[in-house]
Structure formats: structure tokens, C-alpha cells
Design a protein around this motif. Structure first.
Motif, PDB file in Angstrom:
ATOM      1  N   ALA A  73       0.365  -1.491  -0.109  1.00 30.02           N
ATOM      2  CA  ALA A  73      -0.011   0.302   0.523  1.00 30.02           C
ATOM      3  C   ALA A  73       1.339   1.755   0.173  1.00 30.02           C
ATOM      4  CB  ALA A  73      -1.230  -0.057   1.168  1.00 30.02           C
ATOM      5  N   HIS A  74       0.569   2.098  -0.466  1.00 36.15           N
ATOM      6  CA  HIS A  74       1.158   4.062  -0.179  1.00 36.15           C
ATOM      7  C   HIS A  74       0.533   4.890  -0.117  1.00 36.15           C
ATOM      8  CE1 HIS A  74       3.873   1.945  -3.369  1.00 36.15           C
ATOM      9  NE2 HIS A  74       2.396   1.509  -4.119  1.00 36.15           N
ATOM     10  N   THR A  75       2.076   5.680  -0.139  1.00 38.10           N
ATOM     11  CA  THR A  75       1.095   6.350   1.156  1.00 38.10           C
ATOM     12  C   THR A  75       1.577   8.360   0.455  1.00 38.10           C
ATOM     13  OG1 THR A  75       3.281   7.171   2.078  1.00 38.10           O
ATOM     14  CG2 THR A  75       1.877   6.004   3.007  1.00 38.10           C
ATOM     15  N   LEU A 102       3.728  -0.967   4.278  1.00 43.94           N
ATOM     16  CA  LEU A 102       3.549  -0.103   3.561  1.00 43.94           C
ATOM     17  C   LEU A 102       4.848  -0.317   1.904  1.00 43.94           C
ATOM     18  CD1 LEU A 102       3.347   3.206   4.853  1.00 43.94           C
ATOM     19  CD2 LEU A 102       1.557   1.863   3.608  1.00 43.94           C
ATOM     20  N   SER A 103       4.742   0.059   0.552  1.00 40.12           N
ATOM     21  CA  SER A 103       5.645  -0.001   0.051  1.00 40.12           C
ATOM     22  C   SER A 103       5.502   1.273  -0.187  1.00 40.12           C
ATOM     23  CB  SER A 103       4.776  -0.677  -1.247  1.00 40.12           C
ATOM     24  OG  SER A 103       3.650  -0.603  -1.258  1.00 40.12           O
ATOM     25  N   ASP A 104       6.151   1.852   0.096  1.00 43.71           N
ATOM     26  CA  ASP A 104       6.143   3.035  -1.327  1.00 43.71           C
ATOM     27  C   ASP A 104       7.447   3.646  -1.992  1.00 43.71           C
ATOM     28  OD1 ASP A 104       4.261   5.247  -0.142  1.00 43.71           O
ATOM     29  OD2 ASP A 104       4.857   5.153   2.097  1.00 43.71           O
ATOM     30  N   HIS A 105       7.500   4.214  -2.743  1.00 41.61           N
ATOM     31  CA  HIS A 105       8.309   3.972  -3.801  1.00 41.61           C
ATOM     32  C   HIS A 105       9.292   4.966  -3.203  1.00 41.61           C
ATOM     33  CE1 HIS A 105       5.586   2.603  -6.822  1.00 41.61           C
ATOM     34  NE2 HIS A 105       4.749   3.316  -6.714  1.00 41.61           N
ATOM     35  N   LYS A 106      10.222   4.478  -3.421  1.00 42.96           N
ATOM     36  CA  LYS A 106      11.745   5.482  -2.960  1.00 42.96           C
ATOM     37  C   LYS A 106      11.669   6.148  -3.885  1.00 42.96           C
ATOM     38  CE  LYS A 106      15.124   2.226  -6.215  1.00 42.96           C
ATOM     39  NZ  LYS A 106      15.089   2.903  -6.774  1.00 42.96           N
ATOM     40  N   THR A 130       9.840  -0.901   1.243  1.00 44.68           N
ATOM     41  CA  THR A 130      10.313   0.281   0.256  1.00 44.68           C
ATOM     42  C   THR A 130       9.715  -1.212  -1.431  1.00 44.68           C
ATOM     43  OG1 THR A 130      12.240   1.030  -0.023  1.00 44.68           O
ATOM     44  CG2 THR A 130      11.668   0.742  -2.003  1.00 44.68           C
ATOM     45  N   GLU A 131       9.082   0.100  -2.806  1.00 47.06           N
ATOM     46  CA  GLU A 131       8.367  -1.058  -3.700  1.00 47.06           C
ATOM     47  C   GLU A 131       9.519  -0.140  -4.752  1.00 47.06           C
ATOM     48  OE1 GLU A 131       4.611  -0.252  -5.492  1.00 47.06           O
ATOM     49  OE2 GLU A 131       5.358  -1.683  -6.890  1.00 47.06           O
ATOM     50  N   SER A 132      10.087  -1.437  -5.643  1.00 46.98           N
ATOM     51  CA  SER A 132      11.259  -0.703  -6.322  1.00 46.98           C
ATOM     52  C   SER A 132      11.235  -2.142  -7.064  1.00 46.98           C
ATOM     53  CB  SER A 132      12.524  -0.333  -5.489  1.00 46.98           C
ATOM     54  OG  SER A 132      13.398   0.163  -7.056  1.00 46.98           O
ATOM     55  N   VAL A 168       6.453  -8.368  -5.840  1.00 46.45           N
ATOM     56  CA  VAL A 168       4.752  -7.285  -6.125  1.00 46.45           C
ATOM     57  C   VAL A 168       4.844  -7.363  -7.788  1.00 46.45           C
ATOM     58  CG1 VAL A 168       4.958  -6.587  -4.268  1.00 46.45           C
ATOM     59  CG2 VAL A 168       5.628  -5.092  -6.543  1.00 46.45           C
ATOM     60  N   HIS A 169       3.358  -7.556  -8.188  1.00 48.60           N
ATOM     61  CA  HIS A 169       3.351  -7.102  -9.785  1.00 48.60           C
ATOM     62  C   HIS A 169       3.657  -8.179 -10.699  1.00 48.60           C
ATOM     63  CE1 HIS A 169       1.354  -3.746  -9.551  1.00 48.60           C
ATOM     64  NE2 HIS A 169       1.755  -3.046  -8.911  1.00 48.60           N
ATOM     65  N   THR A 170       3.560  -9.728 -10.070  1.00 51.17           N
ATOM     66  CA  THR A 170       3.591 -10.491 -10.911  1.00 51.17           C
ATOM     67  C   THR A 170       3.342 -11.128 -12.045  1.00 51.17           C
ATOM     68  OG1 THR A 170       2.373 -12.046  -9.251  1.00 51.17           O
ATOM     69  CG2 THR A 170       4.597 -11.796  -7.735  1.00 51.17           C
ATOM     70  N   PRO A 248      -3.838  -5.095  -2.105  1.00 52.61           N
ATOM     71  CA  PRO A 248      -4.808  -4.201  -2.496  1.00 52.61           C
ATOM     72  C   PRO A 248      -3.313  -2.776  -3.532  1.00 52.61           C
ATOM     73  CG  PRO A 248      -3.783  -3.697  -0.158  1.00 52.61           C
ATOM     74  CD  PRO A 248      -3.311  -4.907  -0.475  1.00 52.61           C
ATOM     75  N   ASP A 249      -2.474  -3.076  -3.054  1.00 53.49           N
ATOM     76  CA  ASP A 249      -1.656  -1.713  -4.581  1.00 53.49           C
ATOM     77  C   ASP A 249      -2.380  -0.492  -4.716  1.00 53.49           C
ATOM     78  OD1 ASP A 249       0.211  -1.020  -5.730  1.00 53.49           O
ATOM     79  OD2 ASP A 249       0.174  -2.066  -7.328  1.00 53.49           O
ATOM     80  N   VAL A 250      -2.883   0.074  -3.440  1.00 55.02           N
ATOM     81  CA  VAL A 250      -3.723   0.834  -3.298  1.00 55.02           C
ATOM     82  C   VAL A 250      -2.653   2.547  -2.589  1.00 55.02           C
ATOM     83  CG1 VAL A 250      -4.090   0.892  -0.369  1.00 55.02           C
ATOM     84  CG2 VAL A 250      -5.416   2.284  -1.370  1.00 55.02           C
ATOM     85  N   HIS A 251      -3.408   3.242  -3.920  1.00 53.42           N
ATOM     86  CA  HIS A 251      -3.095   3.875  -3.514  1.00 53.42           C
ATOM     87  C   HIS A 251      -3.521   5.807  -3.741  1.00 53.42           C
ATOM     88  CE1 HIS A 251       0.335   1.859  -6.192  1.00 53.42           C
ATOM     89  NE2 HIS A 251       0.529   2.970  -6.580  1.00 53.42           N
ATOM     90  N   ASN A 252      -5.115   5.189  -4.216  1.00 55.43           N
ATOM     91  CA  ASN A 252      -5.733   6.733  -4.621  1.00 55.43           C
ATOM     92  C   ASN A 252      -5.617   7.838  -5.218  1.00 55.43           C
ATOM     93  OD1 ASN A 252      -8.133   8.114  -4.953  1.00 55.43           O
ATOM     94  ND2 ASN A 252      -8.577   8.140  -2.139  1.00 55.43           N
TER      95      ASN A 252
HETATM   96 ZN   LIG Z   1       2.747  -0.355  -5.452  1.00 58.15          ZN
END
Ligand SMILES: [Zn+2]
Length: 438
Positions: A73-75, A102-106, A130-132, A168-170, A248-252
Motif C-alpha cells: 500500500a502507498h502513502t 507499506l510499499s512506498d516508491h523510493k 519500499t516498492e522498487s 510484487v506485480h507478478t 491491494p496496491d492502493v494509492h487512491n
Molecule cells: Zn505499488
């Protein structure tokens, strides 16, 4: 003169017919969404309601408590999200979420932890990650990850230092043979969204028509079983344990929103949380803006809200307590299942292995010697169809019931998909991790 009249009358007739065709086409576009609003969704609502009335609290056999939450999930820390606690926490509470990894982009190749939200907020546990490069990395400590070292080294370092690395994103290619990563997404809302292709326009139109009471069904229109991803997951588990979880990979960030800046101007925010414009409030603002919500938004037209995404797909983890370390330790052991929580609440669902004297000897994710095992048992708070999948093959499907027992006769990975009847189909409600019989 006559020719002019004829040409004019032909033009007028053409315009008339063209307008009729356009009006009919527009009406046709709305037939589907309104059919759903008035017929399909009310029926689905009744079907789910009928199932809810069949609730029976299952006997708790697994000694660990279970916690339900969101992985991935993202913030606001991510470049493509604006979410702050005021938005996330109420949504998480409404979705009965207990933890968010959380998996915020770095923001930099020297990736510092912790940051963004980290700790307990109104009873909901947040862990920084982190999501990277299609990895979700959760170091679980104060550290700086150096992404200049390359992906393999980051993965190895984090896992060896007792952190967690998930793929992620398999749907896209990964180094599946990497010996260190611990798990993969077996469902991701964004992954499922990407395959809509030509249906996307219809999806958006339907979401507009059904933005009210049946919004959860409109959002779920994207749902497809991830057959290829599950086949890949099953095949990877033939080599070593790779746990599965739901994201959920949620960003809104599929939305148009507006809020006031400190200088009194209005910032309009569009797709991927990008600024569309910053302007002095004019007649558009006069017409559209409402009272600010808890996060300060004065206008919202949203598709992927936190509530709808967090409620859509969840991961339940059997762990000692609600803390990041315990959740991570049990998740990487596979003590977890995925639920489509907006169909039915999954708390109470269990899948475990029992020995010769009827004692519990392991739960989903565990490796158990064949000679010790007497039965695999699943129990559900609602009657469901149990699919038993062994090494990727469906070997048995039950009728609708609360309990299912099976005596395995051979080695293999045995996992369960629980399905409920909905809109003429048996749709998946729960995916468990396998029990590995060795
Ligand atoms: Zn994501």
C-alpha cells in the motif's frame, strides 16, 4: 434552386438520422450499467446476504490468533499517492484492517528506514517498506538500503538481516530462480486492472453510474482469476517454499480531487496524484467545491479509494501478536491466506494438518512428514465449495459445506481455494497457502 433545396434536404435528413443514431448509441452504453444497478447488483447483494445468515462460528483449533491486513500500500511518500493518515486510518478501520505493510516508491538510491508512517496509529500497525523494481522490501529495522549495489545484493542483504522481500506485480518477469526472496503476490488489484484493455471504458462508465450503494460491486468488475500467476506460484513451490499473499496496491490516484493551499489558491490533482493546475478559485470552484473532508479535500471524484481497495483483498496471518516482527516471521512461513473480504468476512477460516491421535501438527505453510499426517482439515464460517489443489492440479471439489477433511496419500503441496456462489458462478473467496507434505 431545386438542386440547392435537394442538397439542403439531404443534409438535414443526414443530420437527423445521425443524431438519432448517436442518441441511441449513448442510451445503449448506459443499458449495461443501469441493468447492473437495478437487477444484477441487488441480486448479488441478496445472494451475499443469504450467505451471511448462514454464519456459524467455527471451533478455533489453530492456537495462534489471526490478524487481517494489507501488504503493499502507498502513502504520500510515494510520488504517485497523496494519502495521509487522516484518509488511510478511517478507511482501514471501516475495512477491519489491523496492519498495513507499506510499499512506498523510493525517493533515492540511498533508501532510508523507517520513514513515512511506522508504528501504531489508532490501533492499526504500519510498517515501512519500499516498492522498487517490482520488489517489496521490508527491512524491519533502522537502516539505509543502497540500491546502487544491485537488486540481487539488496534482496540477499535484507533477507539475511531478518527482513522480508516479496515479489510484487507478478504478471511481469522476475528472477524467479533467485534463492532469497520469500513470497509473491497471487492477487494484486492493479495487476487485475491492467488486463481490462477494451473493457476499461465500460468499467469507468459503470463505476460512474454505480458510484453509490453498489460501488463495491462496480469496483469488483475488474476481477479475474489469476490463473497464470497461480500456475507459476504452484510450479515455484515445487522447488522451494514461496508464500502467496494478496495485494491491494492502493494509492487512491485514479481520481480528480481539489484542495486549498495555504495561499488560498486551489490545487487540482488528477491521475497518478499529479497536479493538474493551481489556480485562484473561480466559478468552477464555486460550483464544485464542498466542505473539506478529514484529509482536506474539497472535491473528490475517486475510483480506487482506500476503503474500497483495503476491503477488496486482504491477507490473514496467524501470528503470535500484532507486531511487525511476528507478522513477518509467520507470513514468510506461509501461515497466511488471502481473502476477498468484501464478499464475506473471513475471520475464523482455518486450514491445518492433524496427526494420528487427532492432534494439530501443522497449519497452512508448514512442512509435515507424510507418515505423521492423518488428515488435512478445513473449516469455514460459511458454507463454501472447497477446491483441493495438489501441486497445481485441482484434485477434488466439494459441494457447498462448512467443513472438509482429506487424508493425503502422497507427498505434495496441498492448498485450498474456497468458493461461494455469486451471480451464477463459483467465485473464489479464499486462497490458502499450501501445506507441504514431505
Ligand atoms: Zn505499488
Amino acid at each position: 434552386m431545386r438542386i440547392v433545396y435537394r442538397v439542403l434536404s439531404i443534409i438535414l435528413i443526414t443530420i437527423k438520422w445521425l443524431s438519432i443514431i448517436i442518441v441511441v448509441l449513448i442510451l445503449l452504453l448506459f443499458v449495461g450499467p443501469f441493468w447492473k444497478k437495478w437487477v444484477v447488483y441487488p441480486r448479488m447483494e441478496r445472494e451475499v446476504q443469504a450467505l451471511k445468515e448462514l454464519y456459524q462460528q467455527p471451533e478455533k483449533k489453530i492456537p495462534l490468533p489471526s490478524f487481517q491486513g494489507a501488504l503493499h500500500a502507498h502513502t504520500y511518500w510515494s510520488h504517485d499517492s497523496r494519502a495521509v493518515l487522516e484518509e488511510i486510518v478511517p478507511a482501514a478501520k471501516a475495512a477491519k484492517i489491523e496492519f498495513i505493510f507499506l510499499s512506498d516508491h523510493k525517493r533515492d538510491n540511498m533508501d532510508t528506514f523507517p520513514r513515512s508512517y511506522h508504528g501504531m496509529y489508532e490501533g492499526i500497525l504500519f510498517e515501512a517498506g519500499t516498492e522498487s523494481n517490482n520488489l517489496m522490501v521490508t527491512p524491519l529495522k533502522d537502516t539505509v538500503l543502497d540500491w546502487n549495489l544491485g537488486q540481487d545484493q539488496v534482496i540477499q542483504q535484507v533477507v539475511e538481516e531478518d527482513g522480508m522481500v516479496l515479489y510484487v506485480h507478478t504478471e511481469v518477469s522476475h528472477d524467479w530462480g533467485n534463492p532469497h526472496y520469500q513470497g509473491m503476490e497471487i492477487y494484486n488489484i492493479h495487476t487485475d486492472f491492467k488486463d481490462e484493455g477494451g473493457r476499461l471504458f465500460g468499467f469507468v462508465l459503470n463505476s460512474m453510474v454505480n458510484a453509490g450503494k453498489y460501488r463495491h460491486w462496480a469496483y469488483r468488475e475488474i476481477f479475474d482469476e489469476q490463473i497464470e500467476i497461480h500456475a507459476l506460484w504452484d510450479s515455484l513451490n515445487q522447488h522451494r517454499k514461496i508464500i502467496g499473499y494478496g495485494a491491494p496496491d492502493v494509492h487512491n490516484n485514479q481520481s480528480i480531487r481539489a484542495r486549498f493551499q495555504e495561499d488560498g489558491r486551489v490545487e487540482w490533482v488528477g491521475s497518478n496524484a499529479k497536479t493538474i493546475s493551481i489556480r485562484q478559485p473561480g466559478w468552477i470552484e464555486k460550483l464544485l467545491l464542498e466542505e473539506a473532508d478529514e484529509a482536506g479535500w474539497v472535491y473528490k471524484a475517486e475510483l480506487d479509494t482506500y476503503f474500497h481497495s483495503l476491503h477488496y483483498v486482504q491477507t490473514h496471518i496467524f501470528a503470535d501478536s500484532l507486531d511487525s516482527r511476528s507478522l513477518k516471521d509467520h507470513l514468510v512461513q506461509g501461515h497466511a491466506f488471502v481473502s476477498f473480504e468484501n464478499l464475506l468476512e473471513a475471520k475464523g477460516f482455518e486450514y491445518a494438518a492433524y496427526g494420528k491421535d487427532g492432534e494439530l501438527i501443522g497449519i497452512m505453510g508448514d512442512e509435515i512428514p507424510l507418515r505423521e499426517i492423518q488428515q488435512l482439515k478445513v473449516s469455514s464460517p460459511y458454507p463454501v465449495q472447497f477446491d483441493l489443489i495438489k501441486d497445481g492440479d485441482l484434485i477434488l471439489s466439494t459441494e457447498s459445506k462448512y467443513h472438509f477433511e482429506y487424508t493425503p496419500i502422497g507427498h505434495g503441496n496441498y492448498r485450498i481455494t474456497a468458493r461461494i456462489p455469486l451471480n451464477g458462478e463459483w467465485v473464489p473467496w479464499i486462497y490458502t497457502n499450501p501445506i507441504y507434505i514431505r
